[in-house]
Design a protein around this motif. Sequence first.
Motif, PDB file in Angstrom:
ATOM      1  N   GLN A  87       0.851  -1.188   0.000  1.00 24.00           N
ATOM      2  CA  GLN A  87       0.000   0.000   0.000  1.00 24.00           C
ATOM      3  C   GLN A  87       0.888   1.239   0.000  1.00 24.00           C
ATOM      4  OE1 GLN A  87      -2.580   0.390   3.372  1.00 24.00           O
ATOM      5  NE2 GLN A  87      -3.870   1.950   2.409  1.00 24.00           N
ATOM      6  N   THR A  88       0.533   2.190  -0.850  1.00 21.67           N
ATOM      7  CA  THR A  88       1.264   3.456  -0.899  1.00 21.67           C
ATOM      8  C   THR A  88       0.347   4.602  -0.500  1.00 21.67           C
ATOM      9  OG1 THR A  88       0.717   3.887  -3.214  1.00 21.67           O
ATOM     10  CG2 THR A  88       2.706   2.591  -2.772  1.00 21.67           C
ATOM     11  N   GLN A  89       0.963   5.667  -0.112  1.00 20.06           N
ATOM     12  CA  GLN A  89       0.235   6.878   0.258  1.00 20.06           C
ATOM     13  C   GLN A  89       0.867   8.066  -0.435  1.00 20.06           C
ATOM     14  OE1 GLN A  89       0.499   6.941   4.480  1.00 20.06           O
ATOM     15  NE2 GLN A  89      -0.937   5.256   4.795  1.00 20.06           N
ATOM     16  N   GLN A  90      -0.007   9.080  -0.729  1.00 16.39           N
ATOM     17  CA  GLN A  90       0.385  10.346  -1.350  1.00 16.39           C
ATOM     18  C   GLN A  90       1.173  10.107  -2.633  1.00 16.39           C
ATOM     19  OE1 GLN A  90       2.533  12.072   1.929  1.00 16.39           O
ATOM     20  NE2 GLN A  90       4.497  11.399   1.172  1.00 16.39           N
ATOM     21  N   GLY A  91       1.870  11.117  -3.131  1.00 12.71           N
ATOM     22  CA  GLY A  91       2.662  10.985  -4.341  1.00 12.71           C
ATOM     23  C   GLY A  91       2.083  11.743  -5.518  1.00 12.71           C
ATOM     24  N   ARG A  92       2.882  11.912  -6.538  1.00 10.61           N
ATOM     25  CA  ARG A  92       2.487  12.636  -7.742  1.00 10.61           C
ATOM     26  C   ARG A  92       3.066  11.914  -8.949  1.00 10.61           C
ATOM     27  NH1 ARG A  92       4.060  17.408 -10.704  1.00 10.61           N
ATOM     28  NH2 ARG A  92       6.046  17.444  -9.596  1.00 10.61           N
ATOM     29  N   ILE A  93       2.274  11.770 -10.020  1.00  5.73           N
ATOM     30  CA  ILE A  93       2.703  11.061 -11.220  1.00  5.73           C
ATOM     31  C   ILE A  93       3.414  12.027 -12.166  1.00  5.73           C
ATOM     32  CG2 ILE A  93       1.915   9.821 -13.271  1.00  5.73           C
ATOM     33  CD1 ILE A  93      -0.251   8.581 -11.622  1.00  5.73           C
ATOM     34  N   LEU A  94       4.584  11.575 -12.673  1.00  6.12           N
ATOM     35  CA  LEU A  94       5.360  12.393 -13.604  1.00  6.12           C
ATOM     36  C   LEU A  94       5.373  11.817 -15.013  1.00  6.12           C
ATOM     37  CD1 LEU A  94       8.475  12.938 -11.293  1.00  6.12           C
ATOM     38  CD2 LEU A  94       6.455  14.392 -11.493  1.00  6.12           C
ATOM     39  N   ASN A  95       4.844  10.625 -15.187  1.00  5.17           N
ATOM     40  CA  ASN A  95       4.931   9.943 -16.472  1.00  5.17           C
ATOM     41  C   ASN A  95       4.137  10.687 -17.544  1.00  5.17           C
ATOM     42  OD1 ASN A  95       3.971   7.957 -18.603  1.00  5.17           O
ATOM     43  ND2 ASN A  95       5.503   6.741 -17.522  1.00  5.17           N
ATOM     44  N   PRO A  96       4.764  11.129 -18.644  1.00  8.42           N
ATOM     45  CA  PRO A  96       4.058  11.899 -19.688  1.00  8.42           C
ATOM     46  C   PRO A  96       2.931  11.112 -20.333  1.00  8.42           C
ATOM     47  CG  PRO A  96       6.449  11.957 -20.016  1.00  8.42           C
ATOM     48  CD  PRO A  96       6.186  10.965 -18.967  1.00  8.42           C
ATOM     49  N   TRP A  97       3.157   9.789 -20.555  1.00  5.71           N
ATOM     50  CA  TRP A  97       2.122   8.983 -21.210  1.00  5.71           C
ATOM     51  C   TRP A  97       0.860   8.937 -20.358  1.00  5.71           C
ATOM     52  CZ3 TRP A  97      -0.500   4.605 -19.697  1.00  5.71           C
ATOM     53  CH2 TRP A  97      -1.245   3.954 -20.692  1.00  5.71           C
ATOM     54  N   PHE A  98       1.038   8.730 -19.071  1.00  3.75           N
ATOM     55  CA  PHE A  98      -0.114   8.655 -18.181  1.00  3.75           C
ATOM     56  C   PHE A  98      -0.836   9.998 -18.128  1.00  3.75           C
ATOM     57  CE2 PHE A  98      -2.509   8.379 -14.299  1.00  3.75           C
ATOM     58  CZ  PHE A  98      -2.872   7.044 -14.214  1.00  3.75           C
ATOM     59  N   ILE A  99      -0.067  11.081 -18.101  1.00  3.47           N
ATOM     60  CA  ILE A  99      -0.673  12.414 -18.050  1.00  3.47           C
ATOM     61  C   ILE A  99      -1.472  12.687 -19.323  1.00  3.47           C
ATOM     62  CG2 ILE A  99      -0.161  14.885 -18.016  1.00  3.47           C
ATOM     63  CD1 ILE A  99       2.191  14.253 -16.189  1.00  3.47           C
ATOM     64  N   ASN A 100      -0.912  12.327 -20.472  1.00  5.60           N
ATOM     65  CA  ASN A 100      -1.621  12.539 -21.739  1.00  5.60           C
ATOM     66  C   ASN A 100      -2.897  11.709 -21.807  1.00  5.60           C
ATOM     67  OD1 ASN A 100       0.262  14.373 -22.698  1.00  5.60           O
ATOM     68  ND2 ASN A 100       1.534  12.791 -23.624  1.00  5.60           N
TER      69      ASN A 100
END
Length: 755
Positions: A547-560
Motif C-alpha cells: 500500500q502506498t500513500q500520497q505521491g504525484r505522477i510524472l509519467n508523460p504517457w499517463f498524463i496525456n
Amino acid sequence: MKLLKTLFLTLLLLVLLAVSAIGIFLWTFDLNHYKNLAETKLTELLKHPVQIQEMTTQLSFIPTISISGFKILNNEPFQEEKPLLDVQKMSAELELIPLLNSQINIHRISIDSANLNLIQEKDTNNWEIKTTGTSSSQQTKTASQTNQQKIKSDNIQLNLIDIKTLNVAYTKDKKTQKLAANKLQLKQLHILSGDFVYENQAINISLNTSPVFEFLNMKNTFPIDLKITSKLFNLSVNGKVTNLKQPSNIQAVISLSSTNLKNSLNFFKISHPLIPSQAGQLNLQFSGDQKKLDIKQANFDINAQKDFSFTAHGTLRNLLKNPTLSLTANARLLDSKTSKLWKVAPMALKGDFTLTQNSVKATKLNIEANRSDIQLSGDFSWKKQPYTLQLDMTSEYLDYRDFFLSEQSTTAANTATKKGATETTIPWDLLNKFTATTSVQIKHLQATDMLTGLISISAKPTLKQGLLQAPFEARLLEGNLTGALSAKAATQQIEMVLATNKLNLDGIRPVGQQVQNLILNSKIELASKGDTKTSILKNLKGHITAQTQQGRILNPWFINLAKTLTTYRKRKNSALNSSDEKITITCAAANLNIKQGVIIGQDQIALETNVLNIVAGGTINLAEQTVNINAYPSLPFEGKLDEVLSLSKLIHITGPFNKLTSQVDATQAAVSLLEKGLNKWTKNNSSTNNLSLNRGQLCQNVLGTTTTSKATDKKETQPKKQTTQAASGSNQKKSAQDQFKQQLADSLLKALSSK
C-alpha cells in the motif's frame, strides 16, 4: 747401503708377486660358478626374485667385472608384468691394489641400457620390500639396523656411476607415464647430473649434495645445491640441514620461475581455466629448526608484478608433527590480463593468517577495491563433519561491482549460454555438512544502480543440523526493511518473511522517473519446497500486500491519457485547464496470492488519482517468466454512471519479463467515445444518476478494508429506480423528432456495441 738395496728389491719382488698372483687368479677365476649364489643372496636382500644371465671377469690395468642379463622380477600380483628392473649389460671397474688391504675401490660402474617398470594398483605396488611375521615398528627397526650395517662407506669407495640410457615407466590404474634419462651420471655418490625427457619436454638436472651413505644414515650436515632447467620452468634450491631425523640448522633459498604458468602446470597434469598464461616467479627464504622455522621471505608474482603480487613472512612451528603456519600477507591484483581472466576487479588484500592441517584462521583481514572495503575475521575447521565456520564481516562502504568485472556479452554468446544452460540444483546436502555462526554489518551498501540511496544492513545467519536461519534488518530508501530467511535440508523447504515500512520509492531510478514522493508499506510471505530452481519456483506459495500513500505522477504517457479522457467530461467548456496537468496519487494498493509459482490477483491492484483510476488484475508466472495483466481505467469524478464505467478493458499487458508489450483496445475506446457523443446529441438522460466514489475506496476494496454497510447500499440503489421512472416519464413527453433521434442513437449504440 747394499743392505738397503737388497731390502728394497725384496719388497718390490713381493709386491710384483702378489699382483701377479691376483692377476693369475682373476684370469683363471670363473664367476659363473658363483652366479647361483649371487642370485640367492640378492633375492634374500631385495625380497624380489633376481636373475643373472652371465658374469665374467676381464684382466687389464683396472680389472673389470661384467654382468649380462641382470633382472629383478616382480612378486605377486605382478608376476606376469615386465621385470621391475631389466639391465641388458653392466660392468664394474675395480682398483686392484686396494684389494690387498680389504678396501674396495670401484672406479666406475657402467650401464648401457636399463628399464625400470613401476606399477601401482590401489594400495599395492611392485617396488616395496615387505617382510612378514614382524610388526611395522620392528620392521622399521630391523631395516634401520640392517641398513646401518650395509651402507657403511669406510671400506667402499665409488667414483662414478654412468648410465647411458634409463627408461622409467610408471603405471597406475592401467595408465602409464614414461620418463627417459640420457647421460645420467652419479659422481662420488653426491653429484648427480643428466638429461631427462618427460611429456616430450627436455629437462636438465644438476644436483650436488652429501654422499649417499651419509644421507641414508641421516647424519652430519647435508648441503644441497639443486638446479633444474627447461623451456617451461627453472628451479634452484640452495641450502643445508643438519640431522634429518631431528632437523635443525635449516637454511634454504628456493627460486622457481616459469615462462608460462598454464603450460608449466599442464606439464604436471594440473589444469584449470583460471590459470593464467603469463610468466610467474616464486621465491622462498627460511631458516630455523623443526620446532620453529622462520619464513623470512615468501614472494610470488605474475608477469613481474604487473598483474599480481603476493608477499608474506611468518613462522612454521612443529615441522614434523601437527605443523602450524602463521603468516602476515599482502596481495595486490592490478588491472591486467590476469584480472580479466579471473573476472575480478583490481584490489588489495592485507591480513594475518594461521593455517594448520585441519583449519584456517584469519584476523585483521582487509580487502579493498575501488571505494569498497571489507574487514573479515573468522575461523574455519574441516577436521571432521560437520565442518565449523565462525565469521564476522564489517564494511563501511560496499559495492559488489567494485570486486567483479562486468561481462560484455554478445547476442551469440548469450544464445550459446542459453542452449548450454543446465538446471540449477539446490545443494541441500551442504547444509548438513556445516555448522556456522556469522555476523554481517554493512553501513553503506550500494546494491544496484536502480537505487539512488545507500543501504545499511545487519544480519546474523546461523546454520546448525541442516537448519539455516538468517534474520536481517536494513535501512534503505529512508525506510526500514526487516525479514527472515529459513531453509531446512531434511524437508528441502525454504521460507521467507519480508516487511517494509515507509520506503520512499523516489530512490528507485525507474520508478522515480514516473512518480514522486510515493511512500510504500508492504509485507511478503513466501514458502516453497524442491531441489532445483525450477521446482522451487513451481512450488512457491505465499501472499503479498502493498500500500502506498500520497505521491504525484510524472509519467508523460499517463498524463496525456488522463488529459484525453477528461476532455470528454460533461461540462460547458471542454478545454483543458491547469489542474488537468497535475496528477496526484490518492493511493495505490496490491493484494496478491502466489500459488504454484504464479502470482494471482483478480482486480487486486488499484491506483487512484485525482483525474484517473486504474484497477488491474491477472497473472505473473514466475517459473515461465511471463505476464498476463488487464488494466481497467475509469474516471474518479462525480458523474453519470455511463461516464464512469464506459472505459473498461482498454489496456492489456502481456509477454515474457524481458519483452513486455501493452495494447490499448482502440475499437472499444472509440465505441465509448461515440457513446458519449451520441448521448450528448440526443440529450439522453437515461442514466442521470450520479456515482460518487469515496477517496481511497478502490484501494480499500483491494485490501479488504471497505466499511460500507448494507443499509448504505440500499440507500444508493433506491434512487436509481426512481430516477429511471422519472426518465421514462420525461421520454414520453418528448416530441416525435426527439424520439426519432433517440431511436437512431440507440440503433448506432447497439451496432457499435455489437462490434
